[in-house]
Design a protein around this motif. Structure first.
Motif, PDB file in Angstrom:
ATOM      1  N   GLU A   1      74.122  93.252   2.110  1.00  0.00           N
ATOM      2  CA  GLU A   1      75.230  94.323   2.014  1.00  0.00           C
ATOM      3  C   GLU A   1      76.287  93.824   1.342  1.00  0.00           C
ATOM      4  N   GLU A   2      76.003  92.290   0.814  1.00  0.00           N
ATOM      5  CA  GLU A   2      77.082  91.760   0.098  1.00  0.00           C
ATOM      6  C   GLU A   2      77.066  92.224  -1.326  1.00  0.00           C
TER       7      GLU A   2
ATOM      8  N   ALA B   1      75.012  96.161  -3.947  1.00  0.00           N
ATOM      9  CA  ALA B   1      75.088  95.126  -3.238  1.00  0.00           C
ATOM     10  C   ALA B   1      73.448  94.380  -3.547  1.00  0.00           C
TER      11      ALA B   1
END
Length: 507
Positions: A158-159, A179
């Motif tokens: 999710e980064e 992401a």
């Protein structure tokens, strides 16, 4: 990879994204034998770039960038179809930064807008790109790199990893922040639209620039992730003969042709042998084009659908079911795509095409625009802005709710062109719409009101946009009016201008 199964129902049954908590797209695309061909560059002769060479290129860039930027910083990428374009994105993801694709056809205003909004300070580019960036950002060139590498940063699925700017009808283009799960999210739709991409002997190419989501995530990165050689070929101008030459010399078996490219191939009666799959997306093709495609390529053209905010959501797949003229296809495994009403309820009637939260290509947010992000959703549904109707499993595209212009495979926001024209000293007000066009689907048309006593020609205003935004987005037609249709609050009523342009195209 998707399993090659006999039915669409079997393809969807039991599908699970199975996303790991920790994920980095750089590791995904490089996870192949070092001596395997990754990119076949036909721009200047024939140059095969292996995964090992690509990894070394990315490592050198990652080392240089790690000394200049921090995790989460934005870094621009300004290349045409080139192995260094792929290496730049990989390097940026490797160090945990966010890549921002930029387009070589952008002029200064368009570059300045995206560079300023994203807050990036460094752009990885070549000598041509460095000349375009003067005073806007620091240019990092491949020839300035020492040997070396850095360790892969441990990033989460999710980064943030990619910031891609998309056209809109109000204000400047918005940045869709994605992401590291984005690449995984594209794989089912790319595989489906190419009749299970990844078969022995597959080689993929698109004339679409790798600065756009269609080139970058519908072809380049999925091809690399699946171990399918990707052809790089910079075309100063698309022609049917050049496209056929590239397919022949690159032994291309899988092609993504935007609708305009298909129309140009059809107009030239250009057949291309040896293709195993042909995909297209951006505009409905219609029965005539689909029939021609079967003759010209020997395969069914698989239409797909998506947008920068949430891509590769719907697709056809000739290996599983026959295409349906006027319908975009069926929902890709892992995506819940429905038509909803104003309350956010699924409807059998015409409504808004929407995608439910939980799919891996859905953006995290619009960059620094929380209100615009909130407006994009209706409950758990991301609203595409397109209208459609469900016909069984098929999704039929009806039209755009907004005013984005679809021309030559590009989605063009009228507001940016209007803003540019308004900076001309002779222009009082302007309205920009798409006018139906047989070749490009739509062309950009500008309706202009000049200031009292001012003089300007159509050619002058076209050049004004060409030299400040991009060559593909200038108004191909300019019409001067005494006044524009306006709302009581002073907004141009584009709907009336659109109706006028449509009427003109019918006469």
């Amino acid at each position: 990879m998707l399993r090659a199964v006999p039915t669409y129902e079997a393809l969807r049954e039991g599908f699970d994204w199975a996303l790991p908590e920790r994920l980095n797209m750089a590791a995904q695309v490089l996870a192949h034998p070092a001596d395997q061909v990754a990119i076949l560059d036909l721009s200047h002769g024939r140059n095969e770039v292996t995964y090992g060479e690509l990894a070394a290129m990315a490592g050198r860039l990652a080392l240089a960038l790690s000394q200049r930027v921090q995790r989460g910083d934005r870094v621009g990428v300004l290349f045409s179809q080139d192995a260094w374009c792929a290496a730049a994105h990989i390097a940026i993801w490797k160090i945990g930064a966010i890549s921002v694709p930029l387009f070589k056809l952008f002029k200064r205003d368009a570059l300045e807008s995206r560079i300023g909004d994203s807050g990036l300070e460094i752009v990885v580019t070549d000598a041509e790109g460095a000349g375009m960036l003067s005073g806007l950002a620091e240019a990092l060139l491949p020839e300035d790199l020492p040997e070396g590498d850095v360790a892969m940063v441990d990033t989460g699925a999710e980064e943030p990893a990619v910031l891609i700017y998309t056209s809109g009808t109000t204000g400047k283009p918005k940045g869709a922040l994605h992401a590291h799960r984005m690449l995984t999210g594209h794989l089912p739709g790319v595989e489906m639209s190419h009749d299970f991409l990844g078969q022995e002997g597959d080689v993929i190419w698109t004339p679409a620039d790798w600065a756009w989501i269609g080139g970058l995530f519908d072809v380049l990165m999925p091809g690399l992730a699946l171990g399918v050689p990707v052809v790089a070929a910079r075309l100063p101008k698309f022609t049917a003969l050049e496209a056929a030459r590239i397919c022949r010399e690159g032994a291309v078996r899988n092609a993504f042709f935007p609708p305009t490219a298909l129309r140009m191939l059809k107009a030239a009666d250009q057949q291309i042998a040896g293709l195993r799959s042909v995909a297209s997306g951006g505009e409905p093709l219609g029965a005539e084009m689909l029939a021609w495609g079967r003759e010209a390529f020997g395969v069914s053209i698989n239409e797909f659908y998506g947008q920068t905010e949430c891509n590769m959501t719907v697709s056809s797949c000739g290996a599983l079911f026959a295409p349906k003229a006027g319908a975009t296809g069926k929902a890709v495994p892992g995506f819940d795509v429905q038509v909803i009403d104003a309350r956010g309820e699924v409807t059998d009637a015409e409504g808004d095409i929407a995608v439910k939260r939980g799919c891996a290509t859905m953006m995290l947010e619009y960059w620094n625009k929380p209100e615009a992000t909130a407006e994009k959703f209706r409950g758990d549904w991301l609203v595409t802005g397109d209208r459609g109707v469900m016909e069984g499993d098929f999704i039929r595209f009806v039209g755009r709710e907004d005013d984005v212009i679809s021309s030559g495979g590009y989605r063009i926001g009228p507001a940016e062109i209007e803003d540019c024209l308004m900076t001309h000293s002779a222009v009082a007000t302007v309205g920009v719409v798409g006018k139906p066009d047989a070749l490009r689907h739509e062309i950009v048309k500008a309706y202009v009101v000049l200031k009292d006593g001012a003089v300007a020609s159509a050619d002058e205003l076209q050049t004004w946009v060409k030299t400040r935004l991009a060559a593909y987005s200038y108004p191909r037609e300019v019409e001067f009016l005494d006044a524009l249709p306006m709302t009581v609050t002073g907004k141009v009523i584009r709907k009336e201008l659109k109706a006028l342009a449509t009427k003109e195209s019918e006469t």
